[in-house]
Design a protein around this motif. Sequence first.
Motif, PDB file in Angstrom:
ATOM      1  N   UNK A   1       0.833  -1.205   0.000  1.00 45.78           N
ATOM      2  CA  UNK A   1       0.000   0.000   0.000  1.00 45.78           C
ATOM      3  C   UNK A   1       0.869   1.256   0.000  1.00 45.78           C
ATOM      4  N   UNK A   2       1.949   1.214   0.777  1.00 50.46           N
ATOM      5  CA  UNK A   2       2.870   2.347   0.824  1.00 50.46           C
ATOM      6  C   UNK A   2       3.519   2.572  -0.540  1.00 50.46           C
ATOM      7  N   UNK A   3       3.899   1.488  -1.222  1.00 48.04           N
ATOM      8  CA  UNK A   3       4.538   1.594  -2.535  1.00 48.04           C
ATOM      9  C   UNK A   3       3.569   2.164  -3.563  1.00 48.04           C
ATOM     10  N   UNK A   4       2.307   1.736  -3.506  1.00 50.12           N
ATOM     11  CA  UNK A   4       1.294   2.279  -4.416  1.00 50.12           C
ATOM     12  C   UNK A   4       1.063   3.755  -4.125  1.00 50.12           C
ATOM     13  N   UNK A   5       1.046   4.090  -2.843  1.00 47.80           N
ATOM     14  CA  UNK A   5       0.908   5.488  -2.416  1.00 47.80           C
ATOM     15  C   UNK A   5       2.063   6.333  -2.966  1.00 47.80           C
ATOM     16  N   UNK A   6       3.285   5.825  -2.857  1.00 49.19           N
ATOM     17  CA  UNK A   6       4.458   6.551  -3.354  1.00 49.19           C
ATOM     18  C   UNK A   6       4.401   6.701  -4.865  1.00 49.19           C
ATOM     19  N   UNK A   7       4.033   5.629  -5.557  1.00 52.22           N
ATOM     20  CA  UNK A   7       3.933   5.670  -7.013  1.00 52.22           C
ATOM     21  C   UNK A   7       2.900   6.698  -7.455  1.00 52.22           C
ATOM     22  N   UNK A   8       1.790   6.731  -6.750  1.00 50.55           N
ATOM     23  CA  UNK A   8       0.741   7.689  -7.098  1.00 50.55           C
ATOM     24  C   UNK A   8       1.235   9.120  -6.902  1.00 50.55           C
ATOM     25  N   UNK A   9       1.968   9.357  -5.812  1.00 45.38           N
ATOM     26  CA  UNK A   9       2.519  10.695  -5.564  1.00 45.38           C
ATOM     27  C   UNK A   9       3.386  11.136  -6.734  1.00 45.38           C
ATOM     28  N   UNK A  10       4.328  10.259  -7.118  1.00 53.84           N
ATOM     29  CA  UNK A  10       5.275  10.599  -8.186  1.00 53.84           C
ATOM     30  C   UNK A  10       4.545  10.953  -9.477  1.00 53.84           C
TER      31      UNK A  10
ATOM     32  N   UNK B   1       0.541  -0.622 -18.651  1.00 52.85           N
ATOM     33  CA  UNK B   1       0.407  -1.508 -17.493  1.00 52.85           C
ATOM     34  C   UNK B   1       1.734  -2.114 -17.065  1.00 52.85           C
ATOM     35  N   UNK B   2       2.555  -2.520 -18.048  1.00 55.05           N
ATOM     36  CA  UNK B   2       3.843  -3.138 -17.710  1.00 55.05           C
ATOM     37  C   UNK B   2       4.713  -2.159 -16.935  1.00 55.05           C
ATOM     38  N   UNK B   3       4.811  -0.925 -17.424  1.00 62.47           N
ATOM     39  CA  UNK B   3       5.618   0.092 -16.733  1.00 62.47           C
ATOM     40  C   UNK B   3       5.076   0.348 -15.331  1.00 62.47           C
ATOM     41  N   UNK B   4       3.762   0.418 -15.218  1.00 71.18           N
ATOM     42  CA  UNK B   4       3.123   0.652 -13.920  1.00 71.18           C
ATOM     43  C   UNK B   4       3.481  -0.465 -12.939  1.00 71.18           C
TER      44      UNK B   4
ATOM     45  N   UNK C   1       6.629   5.536 -20.179  1.00 66.61           N
ATOM     46  CA  UNK C   1       7.273   4.576 -19.290  1.00 66.61           C
ATOM     47  C   UNK C   1       7.191   4.963 -17.822  1.00 66.61           C
ATOM     48  N   UNK C   2       6.702   6.187 -17.533  1.00 65.04           N
ATOM     49  CA  UNK C   2       6.628   6.621 -16.147  1.00 65.04           C
ATOM     50  C   UNK C   2       7.918   7.285 -15.701  1.00 65.04           C
ATOM     51  N   UNK C   3       7.846   7.984 -14.578  1.00 65.15           N
ATOM     52  CA  UNK C   3       8.991   8.758 -14.104  1.00 65.15           C
ATOM     53  C   UNK C   3      10.203   7.861 -13.829  1.00 65.15           C
ATOM     54  N   UNK C   4      10.006   6.802 -13.073  1.00 67.44           N
ATOM     55  CA  UNK C   4      11.123   5.933 -12.692  1.00 67.44           C
ATOM     56  C   UNK C   4      11.679   5.190 -13.898  1.00 67.44           C
ATOM     57  N   UNK C   5      10.803   4.602 -14.709  1.00 69.36           N
ATOM     58  CA  UNK C   5      11.251   3.844 -15.873  1.00 69.36           C
ATOM     59  C   UNK C   5      12.000   4.702 -16.864  1.00 69.36           C
ATOM     60  N   UNK C   6      11.488   5.902 -17.129  1.00 69.10           N
ATOM     61  CA  UNK C   6      12.145   6.801 -18.080  1.00 69.10           C
ATOM     62  C   UNK C   6      13.503   7.256 -17.548  1.00 69.10           C
ATOM     63  N   UNK C   7      13.559   7.564 -16.248  1.00 68.94           N
ATOM     64  CA  UNK C   7      14.832   8.018 -15.683  1.00 68.94           C
ATOM     65  C   UNK C   7      15.896   6.924 -15.776  1.00 68.94           C
ATOM     66  N   UNK C   8      15.545   5.691 -15.431  1.00 71.48           N
ATOM     67  CA  UNK C   8      16.520   4.603 -15.507  1.00 71.48           C
ATOM     68  C   UNK C   8      16.956   4.339 -16.947  1.00 71.48           C
ATOM     69  N   UNK C   9      16.048   4.537 -17.896  1.00 70.21           N
ATOM     70  CA  UNK C   9      16.411   4.414 -19.306  1.00 70.21           C
ATOM     71  C   UNK C   9      17.439   5.475 -19.687  1.00 70.21           C
ATOM     72  N   UNK C  10      17.246   6.702 -19.186  1.00 71.95           N
ATOM     73  CA  UNK C  10      18.197   7.781 -19.467  1.00 71.95           C
ATOM     74  C   UNK C  10      19.556   7.500 -18.836  1.00 71.95           C
TER      75      UNK C  10
END
Length: 713
Positions: free
Chosen positions: A30-39, A58-61, A207-216
């Motif tokens: 729940x905390x991880x979903x909460x954090x993901x939603x914030x980002x 969905x995969x990125x999420x 890809x989302x914030x985290x996925x795109x950043x790691x790709x960069x």
Amino acid sequence: MSNNMKGINHLVSNIRPSKSGLLLALTAGAFSLFTLMIIEVIHRDSFTAFFAWASSSTVSFVITFFLLFFLVGALLFLPTILFITLIIVETIFLFIVSLGSFIKFQLRGEYFTPADLYALNEGADISTLMNDLIGWKEIAGFVVTLLLLLVFCLFFVRLKNRVSFRKRLILSAISILCIAIICTQPSLFTFRSYSKEVPTVESYRVFGFVGAYLTLVEKAIIAVPDHYDKDEVEKIVKTVNATPTEDVVDPDFQPNIIVVLAEAMWDPLLLKNADFKEDPLPYFRSLMQNYSSGSLLTHVYGGGTFNTELEVLSGLSTRFAPEEVYYNQVNRPIDSLAYLLRKQGYHATAIHNFKNWYYTRKDIYELIGFERFFSMEFFNNPSYIGPYIDDRILMKKALSELKNTKGPDFLNVVTVASHGPYNDIRYKDLPILATSSRNMTELSKYILNLYTNLLKDVDDSIRILIEGVKEIDEPTMVVIYGDHLPFLGEEYAVYRELDYFHGDLNNHEEYKKMYQTPLVVWDNFGGETKKEDLRMTPNFLGSYILANAKKEMSPIFRLSRDLYKQGDTVIPKKTFYEEEGVREEDLMDYQLLQYDALKGKQYSYANRNLKPFAGYVLGNGKIKIDSVQVEKENKGTYRLNIRGENFVSGATIFIDGKKKKIKFTNENLISTTIKMNGDSSDETSPHEIRVAVLDDDGKTIIEESNSKTIKLK
């Protein structure tokens, strides 16, 4: 004990230890979903956009969720206080970074990149000029985030202690392994759609914030090119030096060379759906009509000035390196116009009416061979346009350099007064120069008019420079170029509303509109030289300058010049190689020399003494105190008249290490007043006097004088 804590204790006390592990995992989920939603809500500016992304990507999420879940799991083995502290820090950090990325997009149309970790000072500095980007929604969101975070922490405290350390240690080990797998395999976020050529903005959206950043991050890793070794580099250098050229080299011909980077200069008359009361660039346009001129296809939009500038100065291309981190790769001496021209008898000076540390210019200018850097801290009582020093002051400083130095000059002049953002107030009464029948927002109308008025001032500063050069009457070349398009509103607002472009980087025509800036090459020695229609990327401009000034070139400039003469005048995004007629194999030698310069062994610099100038200094020259005259004004009060060299109006006097404000008379005379506390020993004791220029933090000394010891009596 708080009511919240009592309630959680009541809930947890009835849970059998065997179920605590499951509840801990559910809480972490729940905390991880909460954090993901914030980002993502912050980054996408709405809950609707977040849910749309979760549904379409969905995969990125799912992968992002599991990464955040494993980040919590990796910390479970830690003592509770440390565990809670770290998850709080993690959440607040992600909140701030995602908000910063969102603000960057509003200002520049780009999201957070790895290079931004190196440019936090620049971002913080520019953020002081932003209006209305952080409002009540952001503040309320932060408060709600903290409250929910507190609730999660209370659950974690009670549940974590009911799971044995051995189990938590195993979970942490598994989590760390999973984190390593995900972080080193960013293609997991994108599954079948993964491509390194996906534009940065699009990658964040898909890809989302985290996925795109790691790709960069993966893109930012510069691999050693195939066939890179000493023999191959020497072979390229030998071939380049042996290639016949039509360019004439004349050691006896030494024209002054002034290269002007005009901040965010662009031609707004290209906005066909806008009506302009007058041309904001009449003088510059007259230069373009009568001298070689055209366009520069830059690689940055709305910001990233120093990348364009370094391409011009070094002959290197950001297209061979992750452009987001280009200027940060310069951490040792590299070849440049400054080195080459100094070797051929020139003085090399950089002049910029902004802060010395911005883009680490102070350090990089030294590494690429300049003798001096005259930054804003060394302008005496300058006039301002809004938060920036007037560019006319900058041009007058450049002219004074031409007059005061013996021998030919190479001046790298960088303007700033037309810098964004353009939603602030810089004129008492803003003249309305642009209107449109299109449905534009009031903010967009204001932004366009402010920018257009700023261009009038830029144009006038260019007039001052060219007319001043004519009066000096020395052979001189002046090259003026725009570094990037201006950021005219959030999400390309002005451009969109006037139907100029919409930010589609997969469209070649939109790409060209978004990245082409004006370029002109003026000189007073060309005579009947044919006027050229120019179109190039910044990396080719340095060799073009050297060729037209009849100067010798080093291998990197020779190679770029050869490519230019062959018709390869632009290196675009790889996506558009075919449209621009570029063959990747033709650029392999060029790319190899660039790697050698930035990351390799610098084999191409053999027998060349690429060392920073020994006397490199900020400002006119070393600050020097020649004498201190003491005048008694009244009991216990003394006036100190300090004579010397290279004083500036923003300097600080230190007396026995204590700061004193100065009265600035001129570069050779400053003064201050001190008052003793009635202790006669202070008047007969020696006192140390120094003069220093401080950074904008008010503490760091960037230049200082010698010291003088005085006695008041």
